[in-house]
Design a protein around this motif. Sequence first.
Motif, mmCIF file in Angstrom:
data_model
loop_
_atom_site.group_PDB
_atom_site.id
_atom_site.type_symbol
_atom_site.label_atom_id
_atom_site.label_comp_id
_atom_site.label_asym_id
_atom_site.label_seq_id
_atom_site.Cartn_x
_atom_site.Cartn_y
_atom_site.Cartn_z
ATOM 1 N N SER A 210 -58.455 35.737 -14.254
ATOM 2 C CA SER A 210 -58.489 34.954 -14.432
ATOM 3 C C SER A 210 -60.190 35.277 -14.810
ATOM 4 C CB SER A 210 -58.698 34.105 -12.699
ATOM 5 O OG SER A 210 -59.376 33.054 -13.607
ATOM 6 N N ASP A 211 -60.992 36.001 -14.713
ATOM 7 C CA ASP A 211 -61.985 36.614 -15.427
ATOM 8 C C ASP A 211 -61.833 36.873 -16.798
ATOM 9 O OD1 ASP A 211 -64.540 35.926 -15.959
ATOM 10 O OD2 ASP A 211 -64.287 38.576 -15.933
ATOM 11 N N ALA A 212 -60.466 38.426 -16.811
ATOM 12 C CA ALA A 212 -60.365 38.878 -17.993
ATOM 13 C C ALA A 212 -59.181 37.933 -18.114
ATOM 14 C CB ALA A 212 -58.757 40.366 -17.514
ATOM 15 N N VAL A 213 -58.485 37.514 -18.045
ATOM 16 C CA VAL A 213 -57.513 36.049 -19.289
ATOM 17 C C VAL A 213 -58.389 35.519 -20.063
ATOM 18 C CG1 VAL A 213 -56.100 34.726 -19.016
ATOM 19 C CG2 VAL A 213 -55.207 36.760 -18.045
ATOM 20 N N SER A 214 -59.085 34.690 -19.295
ATOM 21 C CA SER A 214 -60.243 33.829 -19.638
ATOM 22 C C SER A 214 -60.774 34.010 -20.260
ATOM 23 C CB SER A 214 -61.810 33.251 -18.840
ATOM 24 O OG SER A 214 -62.201 31.795 -19.507
ATOM 25 N N ASP A 215 -61.462 35.101 -20.395
ATOM 26 C CA ASP A 215 -62.142 36.602 -21.936
ATOM 27 C C ASP A 215 -61.522 36.882 -23.007
ATOM 28 O OD1 ASP A 215 -64.333 36.318 -20.504
ATOM 29 O OD2 ASP A 215 -64.725 38.251 -19.819
ATOM 30 N N LEU A 216 -60.059 37.519 -23.347
ATOM 31 C CA LEU A 216 -58.923 36.905 -23.883
ATOM 32 C C LEU A 216 -58.818 35.731 -24.645
ATOM 33 C CD1 LEU A 216 -57.288 39.538 -25.475
ATOM 34 C CD2 LEU A 216 -55.670 38.921 -23.550
ATOM 35 N N VAL A 217 -58.797 34.836 -23.615
ATOM 36 C CA VAL A 217 -58.170 33.706 -25.086
ATOM 37 C C VAL A 217 -59.664 33.054 -25.026
ATOM 38 C CG1 VAL A 217 -57.618 31.003 -24.443
ATOM 39 C CG2 VAL A 217 -56.394 33.226 -23.123
ATOM 40 N N ARG A 218 -60.410 32.817 -25.262
ATOM 41 C CA ARG A 218 -61.880 32.441 -25.484
ATOM 42 C C ARG A 218 -62.257 33.210 -26.483
ATOM 43 N NH1 ARG A 218 -65.755 33.149 -21.973
ATOM 44 N NH2 ARG A 218 -66.761 31.736 -23.031
ATOM 45 N N ASN A 219 -62.092 34.614 -26.605
ATOM 46 C CA ASN A 219 -62.868 35.651 -26.957
ATOM 47 C C ASN A 219 -61.845 36.007 -28.769
ATOM 48 O OD1 ASN A 219 -65.328 35.251 -26.824
ATOM 49 N ND2 ASN A 219 -64.979 36.129 -24.619
ATOM 50 N N LEU A 220 -60.251 35.494 -28.861
ATOM 51 C CA LEU A 220 -59.670 36.094 -28.864
ATOM 52 C C LEU A 220 -60.021 36.291 -30.986
ATOM 53 C CD1 LEU A 220 -56.003 36.718 -29.208
ATOM 54 C CD2 LEU A 220 -55.767 34.593 -29.677
ATOM 55 N N ASP A 221 -60.469 35.134 -31.153
ATOM 56 C CA ASP A 221 -60.771 35.567 -33.066
ATOM 57 C C ASP A 221 -61.492 37.022 -32.602
ATOM 58 O OD1 ASP A 221 -62.552 34.172 -31.598
ATOM 59 O OD2 ASP A 221 -63.374 32.565 -32.513
ATOM 60 N N VAL A 222 -62.924 36.909 -32.093
ATOM 61 C CA VAL A 222 -63.821 37.324 -32.042
ATOM 62 C C VAL A 222 -62.544 39.293 -32.145
ATOM 63 C CG1 VAL A 222 -66.340 39.047 -31.438
ATOM 64 C CG2 VAL A 222 -65.456 36.200 -31.469
ATOM 65 N N LEU A 223 -62.566 39.399 -30.876
ATOM 66 C CA LEU A 223 -62.348 40.419 -30.416
ATOM 67 C C LEU A 223 -61.129 40.758 -31.380
ATOM 68 C CD1 LEU A 223 -60.960 39.480 -26.564
ATOM 69 C CD2 LEU A 223 -62.881 41.399 -27.543
ATOM 70 N N THR A 224 -60.142 39.700 -32.053
ATOM 71 C CA THR A 224 -59.599 40.754 -33.307
ATOM 72 C C THR A 224 -60.266 41.077 -35.181
ATOM 73 O OG1 THR A 224 -57.586 38.980 -32.450
ATOM 74 C CG2 THR A 224 -57.382 39.891 -34.648
ATOM 75 N N ALA A 225 -61.552 40.162 -34.784
ATOM 76 C CA ALA A 225 -61.601 40.905 -35.848
ATOM 77 C C ALA A 225 -62.247 41.999 -35.568
ATOM 78 C CB ALA A 225 -63.078 39.621 -35.868
ATOM 79 N N PHE A 226 -63.145 42.167 -34.407
ATOM 80 C CA PHE A 226 -63.436 43.901 -34.368
ATOM 81 C C PHE A 226 -62.395 44.999 -33.650
ATOM 82 C CE2 PHE A 226 -67.319 40.714 -34.507
ATOM 83 C CZ PHE A 226 -68.109 41.294 -35.314
ATOM 84 N N GLY A 227 -61.314 44.181 -33.578
ATOM 85 C CA GLY A 227 -60.770 45.156 -33.185
ATOM 86 C C GLY A 227 -60.583 45.318 -31.762
ATOM 87 N N ALA A 228 -61.258 44.769 -31.379
ATOM 88 C CA ALA A 228 -60.951 45.350 -29.379
ATOM 89 C C ALA A 228 -60.494 44.622 -28.705
ATOM 90 C CB ALA A 228 -62.020 44.786 -28.695
ATOM 91 N N LEU A 229 -59.115 44.434 -29.270
ATOM 92 C CA LEU A 229 -57.823 43.200 -28.910
ATOM 93 C C LEU A 229 -56.971 44.632 -27.682
ATOM 94 C CD1 LEU A 229 -56.894 40.607 -28.279
ATOM 95 C CD2 LEU A 229 -55.203 41.167 -30.434
ATOM 96 N N ASP A 230 -56.755 45.309 -27.669
ATOM 97 C CA ASP A 230 -56.410 46.032 -27.335
ATOM 98 C C ASP A 230 -57.081 46.782 -25.854
ATOM 99 O OD1 ASP A 230 -54.348 46.480 -29.158
ATOM 100 O OD2 ASP A 230 -54.481 48.277 -30.402
ATOM 101 N N THR A 231 -58.105 46.991 -25.740
ATOM 102 C CA THR A 231 -58.932 47.086 -24.361
ATOM 103 C C THR A 231 -58.660 45.502 -24.031
ATOM 104 O OG1 THR A 231 -60.521 48.543 -26.698
ATOM 105 C CG2 THR A 231 -60.919 47.620 -23.708
ATOM 106 N N ALA A 232 -59.459 44.596 -24.661
ATOM 107 C CA ALA A 232 -59.320 43.197 -23.769
ATOM 108 C C ALA A 232 -57.858 43.474 -23.206
ATOM 109 C CB ALA A 232 -59.363 42.300 -24.568
ATOM 110 N N ARG A 233 -56.939 43.461 -23.872
ATOM 111 C CA ARG A 233 -55.707 43.213 -23.745
ATOM 112 C C ARG A 233 -54.734 44.289 -21.720
ATOM 113 N NH1 ARG A 233 -51.476 42.939 -27.963
ATOM 114 N NH2 ARG A 233 -49.669 43.476 -26.808
ATOM 115 N N LYS A 234 -55.714 45.775 -22.449
ATOM 116 C CA LYS A 234 -55.569 46.220 -21.532
ATOM 117 C C LYS A 234 -56.263 46.160 -20.057
ATOM 118 C CE LYS A 234 -56.302 51.330 -20.459
ATOM 119 N NZ LYS A 234 -56.847 51.295 -18.896
ATOM 120 N N ARG A 235 -57.141 45.931 -20.356
ATOM 121 C CA ARG A 235 -58.142 44.914 -18.658
ATOM 122 C C ARG A 235 -57.404 44.304 -18.412
ATOM 123 N NH1 ARG A 235 -63.445 40.558 -19.110
ATOM 124 N NH2 ARG A 235 -63.401 40.945 -17.098
#
Length: 569
Positions: A210-235
Amino acid sequence: MEAGVPSSAGLHRASPGARRVLRLALPPVRRLWSAIALGVLSGGSAVALLASSAWLIARAAEQPALMYISLAVVGVRAFALGRAFFRYLERLAGHDAAFRQLPEVRTELYRRLVPLAPDGLGGTRRGDLLSRLANDVDELQNYPLRVVQPLATSGLIALLTVVGTFLLLPEAALGLLLTLVLAFVVGTLVNTWASGRAERRLAPLRADLSDAVSDLVRNLDVLTAFGALDTARKRVDDASAALTAAVRSRAVGVALTGAVVSVLAGAATAIALATGIPALGAGRIDGPELAVVALLPLAVFEVFGMVPLALGSWRQVVASAERIAATAPETLPSGIPVDRDAPVELVVRSVPELRLTGVGAHWPGASIPVLTDVDVRIAPGERVLLTGPTGAGKTAIAHVLTRLIDYSGSYTIDGVEAFSARQDDVRRIVGLCEQQPFLFDADLRQNLLFARDTATDADLLAVLDRVGLGEWAAARGGLDAPVGERGALVSGGQAQRIALARAILADFPVLIVDEPTANVDGAVADTVVRDILTTAAQDGRSVLIISHTRVPSELVDRSVRIEDGRVVA
């Protein structure tokens, strides 16, 4: 056993805090025992159905007159209907009792969370807290449904069946009792070995996902902008894989437990035949009675098979109760203010004077003080600027003034010591606009109404005009304009103005504004600060504005600087 809590050497024991949560989750006796009684009737009907069916078939093979088996025919029909009928009523009564108790658990949980928020929850992840409030509380319904009821129902059915078998053939009853004990012990050991660890980890693993999904959904734009989306998805993938593995391990344990119970049910039938056939030859029992003695174990083991699984559910329930108890402890950590049993009535009819004298404070759960020997005075109607470097203790002063954290020394409101008054009374006098004001995922109207739920649309539009948002609101559709999740559809300056509008609606005599320009670009920072100070001062209220950036001197009456938790100027 305490408050219906199972006790066994093979079980995971609950801490005192978890036992408190479990006692709260257990429905009242008048509701629980009705469900248990209906469960006994359902299970008893299942056992009686097989016994009467076995006797009827064996007796019918002897071709007696119909009058000799008519009672058994009626019994088979009655027990077949009773099994389903009482089972339905048992599930209805049991779930009704469990669901009625969940609001009690949630209410108590929220009641204990209120004093902790926001500073006492600083170390809790959002997704984890959401999981505790939702999944862990929902898991507690399984305490009466899958732990207490099955143990009580199965135990009574097993006891009655053993007694009934004893009346027919004592040797078979002894064998049945032995295999039931073995099923309990071996089934519990197998279940603990195969899935015990997984059952205890299910709740934390759900929280991690739940925490990993919440972080990914809430910060999707920031993660995409800084190229950290793959790391968040792996989490998220890793958390999902770990939860899936735990669920699979639990399923393996359930399957192995069922296999053990089935094998021992067959052993009980074999023992019944081994003892019953010689008894038949000796004339101690007849053929229909032998059929009953041989088939009764199959029926009782079908009911008794819930016992090892109930102990597995117990581990999951305890794990959830432990997490809830850790989130909302009975004893609040140091640094959290607590109301006195007989608080002093705090009545202020005008803008009061606030005075801090020798005040020290630390964040909840921390031992290092964040404030040391602080002296600050805010006169009625005064506009005070509090400055200092990041981490100096500016926000801590704001949280002391609003009684979000406890303090040492003296903090008085018109001469009344704040810790002797109710916290809610203090917060009706001293309001706080935080650095990142929270906006609900609703329209503008709902984001304002919770400050004063009796306000009319005209009141809301008037206060928006006062904070400089009248034209902006009109251009967006008025009070029905959405603000998005956590204010995603408004700028930082607009969020600060909405927070100021709420403070004006709440009519706080003293207003604290924490870093109003933190989320605003430099071009509009001065405008936001000027509007906040002039608007708040129009009603004669006192204002404490916290800022580490420059504020025009003509907007404030004086400045106070704090460094390393001490006032230096």
